[in-house]
Design an enzyme around this catalytic site. Structure first.
Site, PDB file in Angstrom:
ATOM      1  CG  ASN A 199      -0.385   1.900  11.354  1.00  0.00           C
ATOM      2  OD1 ASN A 199      -0.208   1.426  10.225  1.00  0.00           O
ATOM      3  ND2 ASN A 199      -0.875   1.201  12.351  1.00  0.00           N
TER       4      ASN A 199
ATOM      5  CG  HIS B 269      -4.900  -7.378   0.469  1.00  0.00           C
ATOM      6  ND1 HIS B 269      -4.940  -6.449  -0.548  1.00  0.00           N
ATOM      7  CD2 HIS B 269      -3.746  -7.154   1.145  1.00  0.00           C
ATOM      8  CE1 HIS B 269      -3.854  -5.682  -0.484  1.00  0.00           C
ATOM      9  NE2 HIS B 269      -3.119  -6.089   0.533  1.00  0.00           N
TER      10      HIS B 269
ATOM     11  CB  SER C 236      -0.871   0.068   1.266  1.00  0.00           C
ATOM     12  OG  SER C 236      -1.793  -0.957   1.291  1.00  0.00           O
TER      13      SER C 236
ATOM     14  CB  ALA D 296       1.470  -0.639   4.560  1.00  0.00           C
TER      15      ALA D 296
ATOM     16  CE1 TYR E 201      -8.428  -5.484   1.934  1.00  0.00           C
ATOM     17  CE2 TYR E 201      -6.619  -6.334   3.259  1.00  0.00           C
ATOM     18  CZ  TYR E 201      -7.112  -5.435   2.326  1.00  0.00           C
ATOM     19  OH  TYR E 201      -6.288  -4.483   1.790  1.00  0.00           O
ATOM     20  CD  GLU E 202      -8.499  -6.683  -2.491  1.00  0.00           C
ATOM     21  OE1 GLU E 202      -8.879  -6.175  -3.550  1.00  0.00           O
ATOM     22  OE2 GLU E 202      -7.314  -7.015  -2.295  1.00  0.00           O
TER      23      GLU E 202
END
Ligand code: HPA
Length: 287
Positions: free
Chosen positions: A242, A84, A31, A114, A86-87
């Site tokens: 993050n 992914h 990402s 990421a 999750y898609e």
């Protein structure tokens, strides 16, 4: 048509686009890290939508293209737009691009992603090379009938794949040297993979830390498992986009992940430009 035949058809299509280029190193972009594809010289660009049977990414920031050319003077293939779990894709679809890279004769793959930083002391924007992973996605892409024809090296393509050194020590050492030459330190970490798409709870992050994870993300592990099944060498580099849930002052957002990726992608591109020729030299010459 079998899955193996679909992979072979996609590989034949891409081979016809490669001309005389015979890369041994592939890069998969995570990402917000798309600028790495722009660092490819004399690029041949193929939109993923044109590749037979190729899954299409539905996530913002994952525009799908296959870019082949030269990086630091060495032939390379860059895949931007991974898909992914999750898609809603099946494990076989998620790892289809990696199977195609194996069928194309690639010998090593650099997986980028990421990730949320779990280890205290990681800074946002830091790059970390994976030394190992923990698979908590709840599935494994090798479930189902084994397909030995996917083997790219002798003694691979086996029913039970060894994962003792899933992430090549030799490639990691090269990456660390290249980072020092670029003026920064490449840390090492253990990546824990979840399915997503919700981010983790703070309690999950505390649990993952006690399990030995230093990074958390929603990709890379399926590709690593399939690459190991085929006998490809893997280097994986996470960008800490993050601090993991509960560690920072603000809620997590894809926007933050994406923006941090954009801040780091040029540094990553320079690292890879330095690294790819060294990895290409380490691989056997492709015939
Ligand atoms: N968790 C899971 N996946 C991620 C994160 C995170 O904090 N950051 C980027 N991908």
């Amino acid at each position: 048509m079998t899955y193996y035949d679909q992979v072979s058809e996609a590989a034949a299509f891409l081979r016809s686009k490669l001309g005389s280029l015979n890369p041994s190193v592939a890069i998969v972009l995570g990402s917000g890290l798309g600028a790495v594809a722009d660092a490819v010289a004399s690029p041949v660009v193929v939109p993923c939508a044109q590749i037979p049977h190729f899954p299409q990414s539905t996530v913002e920031g994952h525009s799908g293209r296959f870019v082949a050319g030269l990086m630091g003077g060495a032939p390379v293939v860059v895949l931007q737009g991974r898909v992914h779990f999750y898609e809603g894709y099946t494990p076989q679809q998620v790892t289809f691009p990696m199977r195609v890279l194996g069928a194309l004769g690639l010998q090593s793959v650099i997986l980028t992603n990421a990730a949320g930083g779990i280890q205290e002391g990681y800074r946002v924007g830091q790059l970390v090379a994976l030394s190992d992973h923990i698979n908590l996605m709840g599935w494994n892409p090798l479930i189902g009938p084994n397909e030995p024809r996917f083997a790219a090296r002798p003694d691979t393509g086996l029913r039970f794949t060894d994962m003792t050194e899933a992430y090549s020590k030799a490639l990691r050492a090269l990456a660390k040297e290249a980072a020092v030459e670029e003026g920064f330190d490449l840390a090492e970490g253990v990546y824990l993979a979840v399915s997503g798409p919700s981010y983790e709870t703070p309690a999950e992050i505390r649990a993952f830390r006690s399990l030995g994870a230093t990074l958390v993300g929603m990709s890379t592990v399926p590709e690593t498992i399939v690459a190991c099944h085929m006998g490809l060498e893997v280097l994986a580099i996470s960008c800490v986009t993050n601090l993991a849930a509960g560690m920072g002052a603000t809620p997590l957002s894809h926007q933050e992940v994406f923006e941090t990726g954009h801040q780091v992608e040029h540094r990553l591109a320079r690292l890879l430009e330095r690294l790819v020729p060294g990895i290409a030299a380490m691989m056997e010459p492709n015939q």
